[in-house]
Design an enzyme around this catalytic site. Structure first.
Site, PDB file in Angstrom:
ATOM      1  N   MET A  16       0.827  -1.209   0.000  1.00  0.00           N
ATOM      2  CA  MET A  16       0.000   0.000   0.000  1.00  0.00           C
ATOM      3  C   MET A  16       0.863   1.262   0.000  1.00  0.00           C
ATOM      4  O   MET A  16       0.619   2.201  -0.766  1.00  0.00           O
ATOM      5  CB  MET A  16      -0.938   0.005   1.219  1.00  0.00           C
ATOM      6  CG  MET A  16      -1.987  -1.082   1.195  1.00  0.00           C
ATOM      7  SD  MET A  16      -3.069  -0.999  -0.234  1.00  0.00           S
ATOM      8  CE  MET A  16      -4.158   0.328   0.224  1.00  0.00           C
ATOM      9  N   THR A  37      12.333  -1.487   8.332  1.00  0.00           N
ATOM     10  CA  THR A  37      13.508  -2.168   7.774  1.00  0.00           C
ATOM     11  C   THR A  37      14.075  -1.246   6.696  1.00  0.00           C
ATOM     12  O   THR A  37      13.519  -1.129   5.596  1.00  0.00           O
ATOM     13  CB  THR A  37      13.097  -3.536   7.173  1.00  0.00           C
ATOM     14  OG1 THR A  37      12.358  -4.245   8.155  1.00  0.00           O
ATOM     15  CG2 THR A  37      14.295  -4.336   6.723  1.00  0.00           C
ATOM     16  N   ASN A 105      -5.608  -0.154   8.358  1.00  0.00           N
ATOM     17  CA  ASN A 105      -6.948  -0.637   8.722  1.00  0.00           C
ATOM     18  C   ASN A 105      -7.092  -0.671  10.237  1.00  0.00           C
ATOM     19  O   ASN A 105      -7.358  -1.733  10.816  1.00  0.00           O
ATOM     20  CB  ASN A 105      -7.161  -2.039   8.161  1.00  0.00           C
ATOM     21  CG  ASN A 105      -7.935  -2.005   6.870  1.00  0.00           C
ATOM     22  OD1 ASN A 105      -8.562  -0.996   6.523  1.00  0.00           O
ATOM     23  ND2 ASN A 105      -7.898  -3.103   6.146  1.00  0.00           N
ATOM     24  N   SER A 131      -9.048   2.457   0.712  1.00  0.00           N
ATOM     25  CA  SER A 131      -9.536   1.223   0.102  1.00  0.00           C
ATOM     26  C   SER A 131      -9.230   1.187  -1.387  1.00  0.00           C
ATOM     27  O   SER A 131      -9.111   2.220  -2.027  1.00  0.00           O
ATOM     28  CB  SER A 131     -11.042   1.076   0.298  1.00  0.00           C
ATOM     29  OG  SER A 131     -11.477  -0.108  -0.341  1.00  0.00           O
ATOM     30  N   GLY A 132      -9.121  -0.032  -1.871  1.00  0.00           N
ATOM     31  CA  GLY A 132      -8.871  -0.202  -3.305  1.00  0.00           C
ATOM     32  C   GLY A 132      -7.697  -1.120  -3.563  1.00  0.00           C
ATOM     33  O   GLY A 132      -7.367  -1.390  -4.718  1.00  0.00           O
ATOM     34  N   LYS A 185     -14.669   3.311   7.176  1.00  0.00           N
ATOM     35  CA  LYS A 185     -13.918   2.278   6.446  1.00  0.00           C
ATOM     36  C   LYS A 185     -14.299   0.884   6.970  1.00  0.00           C
ATOM     37  O   LYS A 185     -14.427  -0.079   6.202  1.00  0.00           O
ATOM     38  CB  LYS A 185     -12.408   2.514   6.584  1.00  0.00           C
ATOM     39  CG  LYS A 185     -11.533   1.375   6.042  1.00  0.00           C
ATOM     40  CD  LYS A 185     -11.673   1.241   4.551  1.00  0.00           C
ATOM     41  CE  LYS A 185     -10.852   0.196   3.819  1.00  0.00           C
ATOM     42  NZ  LYS A 185     -10.094  -0.796   4.391  1.00  0.00           N
ATOM     43  N   HIS A 188     -17.564   0.001   5.504  1.00  0.00           N
ATOM     44  CA  HIS A 188     -17.285  -0.342   4.099  1.00  0.00           C
ATOM     45  C   HIS A 188     -16.850  -1.808   4.010  1.00  0.00           C
ATOM     46  O   HIS A 188     -17.341  -2.566   3.175  1.00  0.00           O
ATOM     47  CB  HIS A 188     -16.197   0.600   3.561  1.00  0.00           C
ATOM     48  CG  HIS A 188     -15.497   0.088   2.332  1.00  0.00           C
ATOM     49  ND1 HIS A 188     -14.544  -0.915   2.380  1.00  0.00           N
ATOM     50  CD2 HIS A 188     -15.626   0.401   1.017  1.00  0.00           C
ATOM     51  CE1 HIS A 188     -14.117  -1.173   1.158  1.00  0.00           C
ATOM     52  NE2 HIS A 188     -14.763  -0.389   0.311  1.00  0.00           N
ATOM     53  N   ASN A 189     -15.926  -2.199   4.859  1.00  0.00           N
ATOM     54  CA  ASN A 189     -15.434  -3.584   4.805  1.00  0.00           C
ATOM     55  C   ASN A 189     -16.536  -4.581   5.155  1.00  0.00           C
ATOM     56  O   ASN A 189     -16.620  -5.652   4.568  1.00  0.00           O
ATOM     57  CB  ASN A 189     -14.250  -3.775   5.755  1.00  0.00           C
ATOM     58  CG  ASN A 189     -12.968  -3.209   5.179  1.00  0.00           C
ATOM     59  OD1 ASN A 189     -13.005  -2.271   4.395  1.00  0.00           O
ATOM     60  ND2 ASN A 189     -11.844  -3.764   5.556  1.00  0.00           N
ATOM     61  N   GLU A 192     -18.605  -4.945   2.243  1.00  0.00           N
ATOM     62  CA  GLU A 192     -17.835  -5.751   1.276  1.00  0.00           C
ATOM     63  C   GLU A 192     -18.037  -7.250   1.572  1.00  0.00           C
ATOM     64  O   GLU A 192     -18.246  -8.046   0.659  1.00  0.00           O
ATOM     65  CB  GLU A 192     -16.368  -5.341   1.404  1.00  0.00           C
ATOM     66  CG  GLU A 192     -15.395  -6.056   0.518  1.00  0.00           C
ATOM     67  CD  GLU A 192     -13.963  -5.592   0.817  1.00  0.00           C
ATOM     68  OE1 GLU A 192     -13.706  -4.363   0.867  1.00  0.00           O
ATOM     69  OE2 GLU A 192     -13.092  -6.458   1.027  1.00  0.00           O
ATOM     70  N   TYR A 193     -18.013  -7.621   2.843  1.00  0.00           N
ATOM     71  CA  TYR A 193     -18.276  -9.025   3.223  1.00  0.00           C
ATOM     72  C   TYR A 193     -19.657  -9.441   2.704  1.00  0.00           C
ATOM     73  O   TYR A 193     -19.828 -10.538   2.181  1.00  0.00           O
ATOM     74  CB  TYR A 193     -18.298  -9.182   4.754  1.00  0.00           C
ATOM     75  CG  TYR A 193     -16.980  -9.470   5.428  1.00  0.00           C
ATOM     76  CD1 TYR A 193     -15.902  -8.610   5.295  1.00  0.00           C
ATOM     77  CD2 TYR A 193     -16.827 -10.585   6.245  1.00  0.00           C
ATOM     78  CE1 TYR A 193     -14.710  -8.859   5.954  1.00  0.00           C
ATOM     79  CE2 TYR A 193     -15.637 -10.849   6.906  1.00  0.00           C
ATOM     80  CZ  TYR A 193     -14.581  -9.982   6.766  1.00  0.00           C
ATOM     81  OH  TYR A 193     -13.401 -10.229   7.419  1.00  0.00           O
TER      82      TYR A 193
END
Ligand code: NBP
Length: 492
Positions: A16, A37, A105, A131-132, A185, A188-189, A192-193
């Site tokens: 991301m 890292t 998230n 998202s995306g 968000k 939204h998820n 989406e489910y």
């Protein structure tokens, strides 16, 4: 030291973070990149970022020193402890008014906490849903920022220029205070489910009752993608069904039927339970994944528990069967979004957030996983009436469910008749029928509660009398030998 050049800093060079940096650089911003890292910074600068307006930082200090004031720093790291760890590391280097944006998230209560803690230190915190996936981050995600509103003027231009666009409008706007961005968000998820479960049920019904091949099912999704169901998830489902393995057979049929989950659907369902909102479709979608996960038990049960046989001619008219299924999918999807917005509305009340409903629908219109033509209609509905009590009360959606109803009922009946699991279709219809029922059997339920637990009930105003007074918590001695003391009333 010369004037810093960095417009925005970004910590977290995984999929991301890297893509969002490249997106921002393409839009003319100079981005300063850092990662825990540090070797990944060097690799990124020498490869993907080469020749672009991207500066590699090898320490937090170097990151901060390279940023213009007020500093804007996006975290795109694993949600949870990593976010707190980076905030701690950043604080000694920041000044009052600087902005920390968490784009991961994160669970919204964590964002509420971080907002409060940082506010006390003069740092502006923004929790932004992103998202995306990889593609969205690179070419235009849906961005849902919320938190300290003072930060918005400083990040608005960058956010809206790198976000997806729908009919020229950015799929990014200010959501609301504290953890509101991450809350939206999360919902939204959850939705989406629900969408994924509905599509999977449609595929399964076509495969089992309809006897269609994967290619034929792919063709149906391709057709649906040209109509009211036009959406990213329908489009990828079509492609998945067309995808064959090296032996020429559909790859999807070789995938183990055990669904995983990372928890955002569960968070949404749990929040709905906390707020007392019937988010039944998302709840069923989460439980459907849980049921799929007990594969061993299901295999055992398949040889023990009987069900109806599906006759070869279960579907007499294939076109009608597919049309009905399309209506069922469309109506169930409307119910899911209506429930999602019921939840957001309640959250606004419960958490005292002033939320921008048309903007929320618009943010989901493009860039994100649930993007669809249909969200354009939701945006329109909330633009027409930002106080809209329920999506189902908007004429477009009232007409849509009315029209879809017959096909929806026939599809759900078919699944019941032939023993096909369709929890999302079924719960959507049950919700619809419950929501449109003025007098539910909760009267009997209240009587039972009062009978065994003296939990009291209220009387229907038109049926009140001297013993049953309007508005009073009434307890009846149902058996003649119980006491007259009632329990404290409470709302669960
Ligand atoms: P990951 O969620 O895989 O996180 C990788 C990044 O987190 C790396 O920079 C890694 O540093 C850092 N990190 C980890 Br892991 N543990 C850390 C710790 N204890 N302290 C500091 N840094 C730590 O990356 P992603 O898939 O790019 O997702 C980033 C965020 O965006 C997540 O919150 C994710 O849920 C969210 N998101 C992802 C998607 C998607 O499609 N992938 C979509 C939308 C939102 P390292 O390189 O040193 O290990």
């Amino acid at each position: 030291m010369s004037e810093p050049k960095g417009d925005i800093g970004l910590i977290g060079l995984a999929v991301m973070g890297q893509n969002l940096i490249l997106n921002a650089a393409d839009h003319g911003y100079t981005v300063v990149a850092f990662n825990r890292t540090v070797s990944k910074v060097d690799h990124f600068i020498e490869n993907e970022a080469k020749g672009k307006s991207i500066i590699g930082a090898r320490s937090i200090q170097e990151l901060v020193d390279n940023l213009k004031r007020p500093r804007r720093i996006i975290l795109l790291v694993k949600a949870g402890a990593a976010v707190d760890a980076f905030i701690e590391q950043l604080l000694p280097y920041l000044e009052k008014g600087d902005i920390i944006i968490d784009g991961g998230n994160s669970h919204f209560p964590d964002s509420n906490r971080r907002y409060e803690e940082l506010k006390g230190k003069g740092i502006r915190f923004v929790g932004s849903g992103v998202s995306g996936g990889e593609e969205g981050a690179r070419y235009g995600p849906s961005l849902m920022p919320g938190g300290d509103a003072e930060a918005w003027p400083y990040i608005k231009e960058i956010f809206q220029s790198i976000s997806a666009k729908s009919d020229g409008e950015p799929c990014c706007d200010w959501v609301g205070p504290a953890g509101a961005g991450h809350y939206v968000k999360m919902v939204h998820n959850g939705i989406e489910y629900g969408d994924m479960q509905l599509i999977s049920e449609a595929y399964y019904i076509m495969k089992t009752v309809g006897g269609l091949t994967d290619k034929e099912i792919g063709d149906v999704f391709a057709q649906w993608n040209k109509g009211v169901l036009d959406s990213f998830l329908i489009e990828i489902t079509r492609d998945i069904l067309y995808y064959n393995d090296t032996d020429g057979t559909p790859l999807v049929e070789k995938i183990l039927d055990q669904a995983g989950q990372k928890g955002t659907g569960k968070w949404t369902a749990m929040n709905a339970l906390d707020l007392g909102i019937p988010l039944t479709l998302v709840g069923e979608a989460v439980f459907a994944r849980c049921l799929s996960a007990v594969k061993g038990e299901r295999v055992k049960a398949s040889s023990i528990l009987p069900g109806p046989q599906i006759p070869k001619d279960a579907v007499k008219d294939k076109k009608e069967f597919i049309d009905n299924l399309e209506q069922a999918l469309y109506a169930s999807k409307i119910i899911s979004y209506a429930q999602g917005f019921m939840l957001i509305r309640e959250a606004a009340k419960e958490y005292n957030w002033d939320l921008n409903f048309p903007a929320i629908a618009l943010m989901w219109r493009g860039g994100c996983i649930i993007r669809s033509v249909f969200l354009g209609e939701i945006t329109k509905a909330f633009k027409e009436d930002p106080q809209l009590e329920n999506l189902l009360f908007n004429k477009f959606f009232t007409d849509a469910v009315t029209k879809a109803q017959a096909g929806w009922r026939k599809t759900v009946s078919l699944t019941a008749e032939y023993g096909i699991p369709a929890p999302a279709f079924t719960t959507a219809l049950s919700f619809y029928d419950g929501y449109r029922t003025a007098y539910l059997p909760a009267n009997l339920l209240q009587a039972q509660r009062d009978y065994f637990g003296a939990h009291t009930f209220k009387v229907v105003p038109e049926k009140a009398n001297d013993n049953l007074k309007v508005g009073e918590a009434i307890h009846i001695n149902w058996t003649g030998h119980g006491g007259n003391v009632s329990a404290t009333t409470y709302d669960a």
